[in-house]
Design a protein around this motif. Sequence first.
Motif, PDB file in Angstrom:
ATOM      1  N   GLU A   1       0.821  -1.208   0.000  1.00 36.30           N
ATOM      2  CA  GLU A   1       0.000   0.000   0.000  1.00 36.30           C
ATOM      3  C   GLU A   1       0.857   1.260   0.000  1.00 36.30           C
ATOM      4  O   GLU A   1       0.544   2.235  -0.692  1.00 36.30           O
ATOM      5  CB  GLU A   1      -0.929   0.009   1.220  1.00 36.30           C
ATOM      6  N   GLU A   2       1.940   1.236   0.751  1.00 39.67           N
ATOM      7  CA  GLU A   2       2.813   2.408   0.817  1.00 39.67           C
ATOM      8  C   GLU A   2       3.430   2.700  -0.548  1.00 39.67           C
ATOM      9  O   GLU A   2       3.441   3.844  -1.013  1.00 39.67           O
ATOM     10  CB  GLU A   2       3.909   2.188   1.857  1.00 39.67           C
TER      11      GLU A   2
ATOM     12  N   ALA B   1       2.352   1.619  -3.503  1.00 37.33           N
ATOM     13  CA  ALA B   1       1.313   1.875  -4.494  1.00 37.33           C
ATOM     14  C   ALA B   1       0.761   3.298  -4.412  1.00 37.33           C
ATOM     15  O   ALA B   1       0.160   3.782  -5.372  1.00 37.33           O
ATOM     16  CB  ALA B   1       0.186   0.869  -4.338  1.00 37.33           C
ATOM     17  N   LYS B   2       0.937   3.959  -3.286  1.00 42.21           N
ATOM     18  CA  LYS B   2       0.529   5.362  -3.167  1.00 42.21           C
ATOM     19  C   LYS B   2       1.576   6.314  -3.737  1.00 42.21           C
ATOM     20  O   LYS B   2       1.322   7.504  -3.910  1.00 42.21           O
ATOM     21  CB  LYS B   2       0.270   5.707  -1.696  1.00 42.21           C
TER      22      LYS B   2
ATOM     23  N   PRO C   1      -5.220   1.040  -2.869  1.00 46.79           N
ATOM     24  CA  PRO C   1      -4.428   1.393  -1.675  1.00 46.79           C
ATOM     25  C   PRO C   1      -5.136   2.363  -0.738  1.00 46.79           C
ATOM     26  O   PRO C   1      -4.734   2.501   0.421  1.00 46.79           O
ATOM     27  CB  PRO C   1      -3.175   2.044  -2.278  1.00 46.79           C
ATOM     28  N   TYR C   2      -6.184   3.023  -1.239  1.00 45.20           N
ATOM     29  CA  TYR C   2      -6.842   4.061  -0.444  1.00 45.20           C
ATOM     30  C   TYR C   2      -8.197   3.637   0.117  1.00 45.20           C
ATOM     31  O   TYR C   2      -8.702   4.246   1.053  1.00 45.20           O
ATOM     32  CB  TYR C   2      -7.065   5.316  -1.305  1.00 45.20           C
TER      33      TYR C   2
ATOM     34  N   GLN D   1      -4.671   6.038  -9.667  1.00 49.08           N
ATOM     35  CA  GLN D   1      -3.843   5.734  -8.490  1.00 49.08           C
ATOM     36  C   GLN D   1      -3.223   6.997  -7.903  1.00 49.08           C
ATOM     37  O   GLN D   1      -2.822   7.029  -6.745  1.00 49.08           O
ATOM     38  CB  GLN D   1      -2.748   4.748  -8.914  1.00 49.08           C
TER      39      GLN D   1
END
Length: 253
Positions: A72-73, A75-76, A102-103, A152
């Motif tokens: 997630e980190e 992908a942001k 991710p959000y 994204q």
Amino acid sequence: MKLRVSNITVRLNSTEILKEVSLEIHRGEFVSLLGPNGSGKSTILRTIYGILKPTGGAVYLNGKELNGAGFEEVAKLIGYLPQEQSEANLKVLDVVLLGRTPYIRINPGKDDYALAMKALELVGMENFAHRRFSELSGGEKQKVMLARIFCQNTDFMLLDEPTAHLDVKSQLEILEIVKKMVKAGKSTLISLHDINLAAMFSDRILMIRNGKIIYAGTPEEVIRPDRIEEVFGIRAEVIRHNQRILVIPEVVR
């Protein structure tokens, strides 16, 4: 804003695939990885994104090491378009919404849908939002996948052969969309095997051979007959006219 790869080495099944690769991508840059099949282009992208773990070296974004960061980190911060695309029976809008993964904690909200539609507008596919992804042409699918990355909402994009298997018109459309986003402030590292496309769109080119960056610089600096022969194993004529570069391979008879 800078992405820095510092001396990464990658081994797969005891074979060294990448050998102390270093590179930097700055804000607003379109940088191409150019080389033959099996040279290590995809491996570089997959290692930057964290799919592969380097046995040496590290990847840094704005000075922060990414090695060990969670999905997630990363992908942001970085959007990644792999070379192989799965056939989804989802609607186009739902495919683009996957870029919000991710959000989203439970279900996408109004803001997520608004971002997805805006992303589809950026690639000219807003009228396809409720079509099945599996029904689209190859070029249309690539536009949708780019929209997913735009949704994204990252500053950096890693694109692995986004023009593969597309006709000439679709290739140009895809790269023109990417170039437009780069001019708007994003950055991309894109793998290509077409020398002429790389020359047309790139700010810088990194020529890859056997897991190493052999040459790096502007298209004018890098694309030369001797270097094409060394990296691709072919002889070619390089024509420079009106600030354009055209590579014409020799026909082997």
